[in-house]
Design a protein around this motif. Sequence first.
Motif, mmCIF file in Angstrom:
data_model
loop_
_atom_site.group_PDB
_atom_site.id
_atom_site.type_symbol
_atom_site.label_atom_id
_atom_site.label_comp_id
_atom_site.label_asym_id
_atom_site.label_seq_id
_atom_site.Cartn_x
_atom_site.Cartn_y
_atom_site.Cartn_z
ATOM 1 N N THR A 83 42.911 35.984 26.199
ATOM 2 C CA THR A 83 44.181 36.668 26.420
ATOM 3 C C THR A 83 44.741 36.246 27.764
ATOM 4 O O THR A 83 43.991 35.960 28.698
ATOM 5 N N PHE A 84 46.036 36.212 27.827
ATOM 6 C CA PHE A 84 46.621 36.023 29.156
ATOM 7 C C PHE A 84 47.627 37.135 29.441
ATOM 8 O O PHE A 84 48.621 36.949 30.083
ATOM 9 N N THR A 85 47.290 38.276 28.933
ATOM 10 C CA THR A 85 48.133 39.436 29.172
ATOM 11 C C THR A 85 48.173 39.768 30.660
ATOM 12 O O THR A 85 47.163 39.713 31.334
ATOM 13 N N GLN A 86 49.355 40.119 31.091
ATOM 14 C CA GLN A 86 49.509 40.545 32.466
ATOM 15 C C GLN A 86 49.864 42.019 32.407
ATOM 16 O O GLN A 86 50.830 42.391 31.737
ATOM 17 N N GLU A 87 49.094 42.836 33.069
ATOM 18 C CA GLU A 87 49.360 44.277 33.002
ATOM 19 C C GLU A 87 50.542 44.571 33.905
ATOM 20 O O GLU A 87 50.398 45.015 35.036
ATOM 21 N N TYR A 88 51.740 44.330 33.351
ATOM 22 C CA TYR A 88 52.892 44.189 34.220
ATOM 23 C C TYR A 88 53.169 45.307 35.240
ATOM 24 O O TYR A 88 53.076 45.039 36.431
ATOM 25 N N PRO A 89 53.404 46.531 34.843
ATOM 26 C CA PRO A 89 53.852 47.400 35.950
ATOM 27 C C PRO A 89 52.777 47.558 37.023
ATOM 28 O O PRO A 89 53.099 47.665 38.195
#
Lengths: 369, 415
Positions: B54-60
């Motif tokens: 995964t390359f999800t970025q936990e944005y907030p």
Amino acid sequence: MLKTEELQINIGPQHPSTHGVFRMLVTVDGETIMDLKPVFGYLHRNHEQIAEQNTYLQNMPYTDRLDYFNSMANNHAYALAVEKLVGIEVPERAEYIRVLMVELTRILNHAGALGFLINDMGMWQTQLAFGMREREKILDLFESASGARLMCNYFRFGGVARDLPADFMPRLADLLKAMPGFVDEMERLLRDNEILMQRSEGIGILPRDLALAYSVTGPVLRGSGVAYDVRKAEPYSIYDRFDFDVPVGSVGDVYDRFLVRVEEMRQSRRIIEQIVAQLPDATGSHINPKARQNVKPPVGDVYGRVESPKGELGFYLVSDGSGKPYRYKVRAPSFINLTPLGDMCRGYKVADVVVILGSIDIVMGEVDR
Amino acid sequence: MSIQIERGAIVAVARGSQRARLPGMAMVDSMGVVWKHWVESFRKNRGFSDIHGTFTQEYPEEPAKIPEAYRNMPVLLYDDETGHELCTSCYQCARICPPQVIHMTQAKDPVTGKAVPAVAEFVIEYDACMSCGFCAEVCPFDSIKMDQVFELSTDDRPSLTVFKHDLGRPISYYAGIAPNLWAEAKESALKKLQNSIKRRPDVLGIAPHLTEKIAARRRELAAAAAAAPPPVAAPPADAPAAAKKLTPEEKAAKLAAMRAGKGATPAAPAVEAPAAPAAEPASPADEKAAKLAAIRAKNAAAKGDVAPAAPAAPASPADEKAAKLAAIRAKNAAAKGEVAPAAPVAPAAPASPADEKAAKLAAIRAKNAAAKGEVAPAAPAAEPPAAPLDEKAARLAAIRAKNAAKQPDDASGPE
């Protein structure tokens, strides 16, 4: 004897499978499509008229908004048209950067389009997520070069807006490393997959002569077996310097279009590899310094065209000698590829319609303008 | 099958059915791919060359990674030390802007009335901005730059019409977000700024929120030097009307005066302004509506048209629709080259928050009509109990109208 009655129904304009606000007026007999009329215009936003009120340069960001998947390709076509009209030279490095961006655009478009096509077939989100992930990487590159992911507005008359940032080429090399793996995996996942083949083989056949009669271009035309690619037929920019193949299909069904797109991603990667090898390392020559952005072309008209990922994208401009185009016409590939939809769908089932539509790969922003 | 063509070949794609395969094997293969991805989804993607994980970025929680070139909305730079803005109001950005959302007026020397390389008013309509970046590209003074703040969501649409006060960013801020881009521009930008500063009298061209501070500092210095012959530069409180941040009362008063002076008799020279009746009950909100009215009057004046005296209309919130209507009618009439009758209802005034749109619209239309050299519709300036939100729209309108009016006869007051 069982008697059936024909029924007219609308698919769309508000329908998740129509890829935007697009209506199909379908006459069905049971599940079978007897007739289908594509109805466009729900996203009309007066693009051409607005463009005639703008100066030539001001239209550049508007072209981004035609086919918002491929803003770079749109920019390229428009820049080519104006450069041809005014007679602006483009430096070597700028040409390479342009082609690089456009080929990356082709990869990301096909990655997305095939994801959506598979989505329409019912393989919900899997391939789409994979495709979108690769697309995301390319968008990251676009963002670092142009400042925006989708509305790049990167091209200028005589070059591109700014040179590539320092970390662009290393990241691109990294991306290219992933590329064959991604395409191969996609083929392994889908190419021989029985479900995909059942949903796509022999579906939505567009015969060669009909495709030609409808002036269809792009992967749809090549899927029908016509080896027509503007990059080969009329090499613009520096496409005559690269080795790449033109994949064509044989039957002209959804499956052929799918395969053609997969192969085009490989060919695009091939072109990019050649660009990486040949890119002139003359920092700063990303734009012709003599090229004025505030152009006033001589009286005349011009047609500039490129092979956008969706087909032949052309801009027809008429200049009256002022700073604004007198006439501005877009030959939008999505629009023209969509016109034979009725012929492609006739005789198939309702469930096939969304698959056939998905295989044309339309963006309503371009269809309706 | 493949046919050789120049630099490549025409290749017929191999269809799956042409390959010998055990039935069902392809499905197993497919499942393998999906399975692999599932397993790999428990680890992080290593980078661009990695197609698994995964390359999800936990944005907030995890701040977004933004490249230096990223552009979102334009802002105006000012110098950290002197507070001087880099902008000289050359109008390049306003001209090139594709959706035409940038508006400005040039600062004028309050004494000589001559143009100064500084900007008096500057407005960008963020809500219509298409973030193309042309303004930043074309700016010869490197004054306008693209910001990287993208969290602009708001339920307050009027706040997206942004004025100079909110557009200003110190150079250090921009150098922080785009060090390389600023390094390229720095030298020439600062040199040009020095040139501009030399030609700016008093506090003209200083960022609005610093104006007061800097003026006070100078007054202090002047007071300190009181024993000595009085320094020339000591700014009296009433001097540079445009650059200083006036109190709302002052502004309203000034504008009312301008309106009175210019609206009634077009040919007459402008009444030198801010001798304004402080008697006017200026609520803070008032100023902008007043300004709008003033500008309309001015436009009419510039056209040589007799602008009717502003009918002072204490308007109720319900009025806004009427105002809108009046504006539209006036515009239509103007477009036909007809003499617009004085709008009977007082459109400018009655601002409920929602009214601002109408005001803005009216102003734009007035401007357009003026630009065509047509008879500008009579400006129905009204004594303006305006609600706070109205001010922005009115101010924007004022600037536009002023620009439009500029060509024929510059009956400019101290602005």
